[in-house]
Design a protein around this motif. Sequence first.
Motif, PDB file in Angstrom:
ATOM      1  N   ALA A 292     -53.154  -3.383  -6.734  1.00 60.79           N
ATOM      2  CA  ALA A 292     -54.542  -3.820  -6.867  1.00 60.79           C
ATOM      3  C   ALA A 292     -54.784  -4.574  -8.169  1.00 60.79           C
ATOM      4  O   ALA A 292     -54.166  -4.294  -9.206  1.00 60.79           O
TER       5      ALA A 292
ATOM      6  N   LEU B 183     -62.573  -2.747  -8.877  1.00 60.15           N
ATOM      7  CA  LEU B 183     -61.668  -3.400  -7.928  1.00 60.15           C
ATOM      8  C   LEU B 183     -62.444  -3.998  -6.757  1.00 60.15           C
ATOM      9  O   LEU B 183     -61.862  -4.302  -5.709  1.00 60.15           O
TER      10      LEU B 183
ATOM     11  N   GLN C 192     -52.877  -0.035  -9.860  1.00 58.41           N
ATOM     12  CA  GLN C 192     -53.409  -1.241 -10.495  1.00 58.41           C
ATOM     13  C   GLN C 192     -52.348  -1.868 -11.376  1.00 58.41           C
ATOM     14  O   GLN C 192     -51.639  -1.172 -12.109  1.00 58.41           O
TER      15      GLN C 192
ATOM     16  N   LEU D 228     -60.732   1.841  -1.918  1.00 58.88           N
ATOM     17  CA  LEU D 228     -61.078   0.956  -3.040  1.00 58.88           C
ATOM     18  C   LEU D 228     -62.572   0.973  -3.356  1.00 58.88           C
ATOM     19  O   LEU D 228     -62.973   0.653  -4.480  1.00 58.88           O
TER      20      LEU D 228
ATOM     21  N   VAL E  35     -52.045   3.242  -3.993  1.00 58.24           N
ATOM     22  CA  VAL E  35     -52.759   2.103  -4.578  1.00 58.24           C
ATOM     23  C   VAL E  35     -52.602   2.206  -6.082  1.00 58.24           C
ATOM     24  O   VAL E  35     -53.041   3.181  -6.699  1.00 58.24           O
TER      25      VAL E  35
ATOM     26  N   PHE F  64     -61.264  -7.528  -5.408  1.00 61.14           N
ATOM     27  CA  PHE F  64     -59.987  -7.388  -4.690  1.00 61.14           C
ATOM     28  C   PHE F  64     -60.243  -6.800  -3.299  1.00 61.14           C
ATOM     29  O   PHE F  64     -59.711  -7.291  -2.289  1.00 61.14           O
ATOM     30  N   ASN F  65     -61.089  -5.778  -3.238  1.00 61.51           N
ATOM     31  CA  ASN F  65     -61.436  -5.142  -1.973  1.00 61.51           C
ATOM     32  C   ASN F  65     -62.110  -6.134  -1.028  1.00 61.51           C
ATOM     33  O   ASN F  65     -61.803  -6.200   0.168  1.00 61.51           O
TER      34      ASN F  65
ATOM     35  N   VAL G 234     -50.141  -0.755  -2.376  1.00 64.09           N
ATOM     36  CA  VAL G 234     -51.021  -1.894  -2.674  1.00 64.09           C
ATOM     37  C   VAL G 234     -51.101  -2.066  -4.181  1.00 64.09           C
ATOM     38  O   VAL G 234     -51.460  -1.129  -4.896  1.00 64.09           O
TER      39      VAL G 234
ATOM     40  N   ASP H 295     -57.878  -5.899 -10.869  1.00 60.49           N
ATOM     41  CA  ASP H 295     -59.275  -5.651 -11.225  1.00 60.49           C
ATOM     42  C   ASP H 295     -60.061  -6.958 -11.161  1.00 60.49           C
ATOM     43  O   ASP H 295     -59.511  -8.042 -10.918  1.00 60.49           O
TER      44      ASP H 295
END
Length: 413
Positions: free
Chosen positions: A62, A36, A166, A30, A164, A39-40, A60, A64
């Motif tokens: 994710a 992101l 989004q 990430l 991953v 989120f990370n 995952v 934004d």
Amino acid sequence: MPQKHPLLLLIFSVFLIFQTSDGHNITRLLAKHPSLSSFNHYLTLTHLAQEINRRTTITVLALDNAAMSSLLNKKPSIYTMKNILSLHVLLDYFGAKKLHQITNGTALAATMFQATGVAPGVSGFVNITDFKGGKVGFGAEANGGDLDSFFVKSVEELPYNISVIQISKALPSAIAEAPTPGPSELNITGIMSAHGCKVFADTLLANPEAMGTYEDNLNGGLTVFCPLDDAFKAFLPKYKNLTASGKESFLEFFGVPVYQSLSMLKSNNGLMNTLATDGASKFDFTVQNDGEQVTLKTKINTVKITGTLLDEQPVAIYTIDKVLMPRELFKAAPTPAPAPAPEEAADAPKASKSKSKSKSKSKSAPTPESDAPADSPDDDPADQTADDNAALSFKGGRFVAVGLNFLLVFLLL
């Protein structure tokens, strides 16, 4: 110059072997995507990143920075945030291609929130539906499966290991968003009592010293292995014969002063200290696993983990099928004496001599003192063989792979 090509091929191949043996790292994946970053950050803050890195075949979802901002405006506690984000981690692999090839157009995926044991029913599942034309919707089952978040793009894919992707906004779930108590507010005995470990929980509550030790470790990390009611009820007569300090140590023996998820227990086989461990008083046990089955072993007996009551860092509670017995307080069952050999015929003097030796050995065998637990051999040959085989299996695979690469090089020369 042509001779350099095989050498480069060899170096690259060996590098590839060791490189592919490493697991994924969600934080690093990430970090390549600034949009992101929030989120990370919260995956790290809630310790979900560590759990994601330990798992394979995972997806995952994710969010934004704009979607995370909307989520943070509700001011959830860090424990509630962990539940929300764990609903966005699917325990299956869904790359962009698979999302558009879902059988019958829809799938129900379990999440890390479901795996914690906190989510009731199927509230920890996510509905995924392919609407065709490139549009894929996501919805939490706790929200009636309403598909109000949509696939935006693929972020990173390591096929069949981690994907991953989004999505447009956070998956709404009243259950995941509910206020979550901090570790110090957890009623661990209440959780155990409600899920088949009432006898153990009541016994723990009746011992203030042991209960205090458990409470002191809630914030820093605690893993509890509680025996199920039938097993502990049958064991109570032995427990009542212990001294006051013995009872305290015995109850503390079922707690470990660090958080251990089930996947951590499966990967971290070996000796484990407990709340009762104190200098010379080891009060430890060995964690072993055979596939998906995890066992706890002392010199006295072996028990199996049968279920998960709670798995919310920093606290995990598991049920076990029997009462694990520390060798510091109990003696191993005596090994039964060998059955006497059948009488031999008079004309078989050699066999008669062997029989005489057997009797002599039987008489000279020492017996453990009555006030101390019987010792078992420190080096169990079967365990040692299993460990050696495991080590050979792990290392052997790489040596074979490297050997094959050398063979390939010589064939190219």
